[in-house]
Design a protein around this motif. Structure first.
Motif, short mmCIF file in Angstrom:
data_model
loop_
_atom_site.label_atom_id
_atom_site.label_comp_id
_atom_site.label_asym_id
_atom_site.label_seq_id
_atom_site.Cartn_x
_atom_site.Cartn_y
_atom_site.Cartn_z
N LEU A 193 0.84 -1.19 0.00
CA LEU A 193 0.00 0.00 0.00
C LEU A 193 0.88 1.25 0.00
O LEU A 193 1.78 1.38 0.83
N ALA A 194 0.62 2.16 -0.93
CA ALA A 194 1.35 3.43 -0.99
C ALA A 194 0.67 4.42 -0.04
O ALA A 194 -0.49 4.79 -0.25
N LEU A 195 1.38 4.84 1.01
CA LEU A 195 0.87 5.79 1.98
C LEU A 195 1.50 7.15 1.73
O LEU A 195 2.73 7.29 1.81
N ASN A 196 0.69 8.13 1.44
CA ASN A 196 1.17 9.49 1.17
C ASN A 196 1.47 10.18 2.50
O ASN A 196 0.57 10.49 3.27
N ALA A 197 2.75 10.42 2.78
CA ALA A 197 3.15 11.00 4.06
C ALA A 197 2.61 12.40 4.26
O ALA A 197 2.50 12.88 5.40
N SER A 198 2.25 13.09 3.17
CA SER A 198 1.75 14.45 3.30
C SER A 198 0.25 14.51 3.55
O SER A 198 -0.31 15.59 3.69
N SER A 199 -0.42 13.35 3.60
CA SER A 199 -1.85 13.32 3.87
C SER A 199 -2.12 13.45 5.37
O SER A 199 -1.27 13.15 6.21
N HIS A 200 -3.34 13.86 5.69
CA HIS A 200 -3.75 13.97 7.09
C HIS A 200 -3.83 12.57 7.70
O HIS A 200 -4.12 11.58 7.01
#
Length: 797
Positions: free
Chosen positions: A294-301
């Protein structure tokens, strides 16, 4: 049976109505506060003629074992409340379940609030970790297990260790990259999946070659998606295929050799889109085991990441094998991504921190990820969406309140401390509250708290090499974190050679100390020490050989040890002595250093060789301004800083040796004078190699040269610290453990003596020993150990 509603202005009034209507045995269904009063739902427990039994459901997996259970356990279970019939159980049981859940949540909230109120260190740590982006759910579960009576620094280190332990990561890259691997990257739109697949492909080609890799994309929705992947594939010279359905994917996978590695780029699907389950079904029906990351976007809340992980974790496909954290370079905090990985147990495989292929993809250990999450930068120095101490105090309403201590207990504690303070011959009474205030400063100084913890370890007994190695890593990590939390931007790492006699040996052993401080002179840590003597050569990270290495090799090992652990923190290495071989090696590795050399040192300048002493006479000096503001020191050269003037001059020189390339360096001359008389107090010269640093001023280097000279006090304190540690140890210690404890104690002594932030503590130490003059090295060590004993007594009291 019917449920009746009762309303009253108070709980007592509402309950009075219930008893009048239904009697004292009424069954309370719910009790809640509403506008204007209290509402109670209740029923008559005897309204039904006879109770109807309710059979508890048996899970499917337990049905096979039902025959072996006793009959009494298989018998129908009576209804929890009499009077519940088959016609209206649903509404009542739903209300009871809701009431039970609300009650459990309320109790949990009260217990958590009580812990925060009773333990200020828990509240402080809770606020700190919220500022780094970790969720309240994770912090509550973690901090409930935190040991009591930890100071702020020890509590933070405990939390760091907990995160290190529980953060799942890929054990090694070799475990992932196996022949026949099929890997698919999934996640929402715009999280960088295609670029990350290209980085993974480059890593694979580097390991196995282009003939072992096949790229596949299922992204036929986004315009130009497969063309983008095809560009990367052409550069890597690997084939790329486009599939649209499960049949096409199954057929393609059957045509690929079993030893080839498959990387699959998928169309981005929002976590709220019903097609998430369709994509999961596509990959699970491919006829070959496909690992999903799973690609987790670090800049997301954090809430968004939680939703993404929850949906993809339960999408009905093959279980997620882990995650890749993307867009770290765009995120203000890494905490939310790590929090999600911990709570959903998604091992972190890689971290993507930029657009460059393949450079911006890093494999990191759990410790490195936690350190990265705790690194303060200009982008995340302010936590706008995290509560401040004032916010928490307002929410808790009594966060600042502490348990009152009875007068008898307080008096007993004061008597205990007074007896301890007066244990020395002729010692006068001291103010207990003043002692408590100044000993608490130990917690706020990393150097002092590390020395205190090491001193406490002496009562435990010998520690093995594994413990000392881990302690060195923790000291380095703590120093990096402390620097990121301060106003400083540069770390200074000094290397000092000291000769000391071990036990009763006539021959002295040679010690190499590695000490870390901020650019303003605030001591941080002493993570690494080396010693060469009759026992051979050893260091405090587990290495021991009989034959002593060359001095230049020892110095290079220390510098490289620090360099390998500095992450992205800029470090200036401060060396002593004329060691051109070391300079050449460090310059070739791109390591910044400044070397303090004797005035008689010779080098090449313009058209010939010259000495440092000769050049100083011809150089043009200029004054360094705001010395008192830039240095956190009480004094320099035995005088108060306001009474001094620092001068600096700079020229370009080079080192020329036969058979070695010429090494250009900056010659920095530093002069310290009395502001009022103009007398020269000290001349010193450093050679600087710092081409990697932009914006580095001559004034900065001059101040660091002064700091390097003052840090020689650490070396003078090492011998008395060694003897004190030997006397205080409960059992005989290994040379490595005694050296580490002595070095930490010596650095703490230097911090107390020179740091402007420790003036109050130094005055208390003088009072403890009834000395008005400056404390000698042995007396300073003795006073610090007595202060440690006071702090220990305070904690026990």
């Amino acid at each position: 049976m019917s449920v009746s509603r009762f309303f009253g202005s108070t709980s007592r009034e509402a309950m009075r109505q219930v008893r009048l209507a239904l009697g004292p045995d009424a069954l309370i269904v719910s009790n809640r506060r509403v506008n204007g009063g209290v509402e109670i739902l209740a029923t008559d427990a005897t309204a039904s003629a006879e109770p109807t039994p309710v059979t508890m459901p048996v899970p499917e997996q337990a049905q096979g074992a039902a025959t072996s259970m006793p009959d009494s356990m298989l018998a129908p279970t009576a209804a929890p409340y009499a009077g519940i019939n088959q016609q209206q159980p649903a509404e009542l049981m739903t209300a009871i379940g809701a009431m039970r859940g609300a009650l459990e949540n309320r109790i949990d909230e009260l217990l958590w609030s009580n812990q925060l109120q009773r333990a200020p260190e828990t509240l402080s740590l809770f606020q700190t970790l919220l500022g780094y982006g970790f969720s309240t759910a994770l912090l509550r579960a973690m901090l409930k297990r935190m040991p009591a009576h930890l100071n702020d620094r020890a509590a933070f280190e405990w939390a760091r260790h907990e995160l290190d332990t529980h953060l799942p990561v890929l054990a090694s890259e070799e475990r992932l990259w196996q022949p026949g691997l099929a890997l698919a990257l999934v996640g929402p739109t715009g999280v960088g999946k295609t670029t990350t697949i290209a980085k993974l492909a480059a890593r694979c080609v580097k390991r196995f070659g282009p003939d072992k890799l096949v790229l596949i994309t299922t992204d036929t929705y986004r315009i130009g998606a497969h063309e983008q992947l095809k560009i990367y594939a052409d550069i890597l010279r690997v084939p790329v295929h486009v599939v649209q359905d499960s049949a096409g994917l199954r057929q393609l996978l059957l045509s690929i050799r079993s030893d080839q590695i498959i990387l699959i780029d998928n169309v981005g699907i929002s976590q709220r889109d019903r097609f998430v389950a369709d994509q999961a079904a596509l990959l699970s029906s491919a006829g070959r085991r496909i690992q999903r990351l799973l690609a987790l976007n670090a800049s997301s809340h954090g809430d968004t990441l939680d939703e993404v992980a929850r949906v993809y974790k339960t999408d009905g496909g093959t279980p997620l094998s882990g995650c890749i954290i993307t867009k770290v370079d765009e995120a203000s905090r890494l905490g939310p991504a790590l929090d999600t990985a911990i709570r959903y147990q998604l091992p972190v495989h890689y971290v993507s921190d930029g657009q460059k292929v393949p450079e911006n993809l890093r494999f990191m250990t759990a410790k490195q990820l936690v350190d990265l999450a705790f690194t303060r930068t200009s982008y995340n120095s302010k936590a706008l969406y995290a509560p401040t101490a004032g916010d928490l105090a307002a929410l808790l309403s009594v966060a600042e309140q502490k348990e009152s201590v009875s007068d008898a207990d307080e008096q007993a504690r004061k008597q205990k401390l007074t007896a301890l303070v007066m244990s020395g011959a002729g010692m006068r009474k001291l103010d207990v509250e003043g002692l408590r205030k100044h000993t608490s400063t130990i917690e706020h100084s990393l150097a002092l708290s590390a020395a205190f913890d090491s001193w406490r370890d002496l009562s435990v007994g010998p520690q093995d090499n594994a413990y000392l190695t881990e302690q060195a890593e923790d000291l380095m990590r703590s120093a990096l974190h402390e620097l990121s939390e301060s106003a400083a931007t540069m770390m200074l790492s000094s290397y000092q050679s000291v000769n000391i006699a071990l036990d009763n040996d006539q021959d002295k052993s040679k010690v190499l100390l590695t000490n870390l401080c901020t650019e303003r002179g605030e001591a941080l840590a002493a993570p690494l020490q080396q010693i060469a003597g009759p026992m051979g050569w050893l260091n405090t990270v587990g290495e021991h050989v009989l034959q002593e290495p060359q001095w230049s090799d020892q110095l290079l090992q220390a510098v490289r040890w620090v360099e390998q652990r500095r992450n992205a923190t800029p470090i200036m290495h401060m060396l002593e002595g004329f060691t051109p071989a070391v300079w050449q090696a460090l310059a070739a590795e791109g390591t910044a250093f400044m070397a303090s050399v004797p005035l008689g040192s010779r080098f090449w300048h313009e058209n010939g060789t010259t000495s440092a002493a000769a050049r100083i006479k011809q150089m043009q000096f200029h004054a360094v301004s705001d010395l008192s503001r830039k240095l956190q020191l009480q004094q320099l050269a035995g005088q108060a800083i306001p009474s001094l003037t620092l001068w600096v001059a700079k020229e370009r020189v080079s080192i020329r040796q036969r058979g070695v390339a010429e090494l250009p360096l900056d010659l920095i001359a530093v002069r310290l004078t009395d502001r009022y008389s103009g007398a020269v107090l000290r001349d010193s010269v450093v050679l600087l190699h710092a081409s990697e640093f932009t914006g580095l001023s001559d004034a900065d280097v001059a101040m660091w040269a002064v700091l390097q000279h003052e840090q020689r006090l650490v070396g003078r304190l090492l011998a008395p610290a060694w003897r004190a540690v030997q006397e205080d140890a409960a059992q005989e210690l290994s040379v490595a453990q005694q050296l580490r404890a002595s070095a930490l104690l010596a650095l703490a002594g230097s911090d107390v003596r020179y740091s402007s932030q420790q003036q109050g503590l130094y005055g208390q130490l003088q009072a403890l020993l009834q000395q008005r003059s400056a404390l000698t090295a042995p007396k300073l060590i003795e006073a610090i150990l007595r202060c440690f004993a006071l702090k220990e007594a305070l904690q026990e009291a």
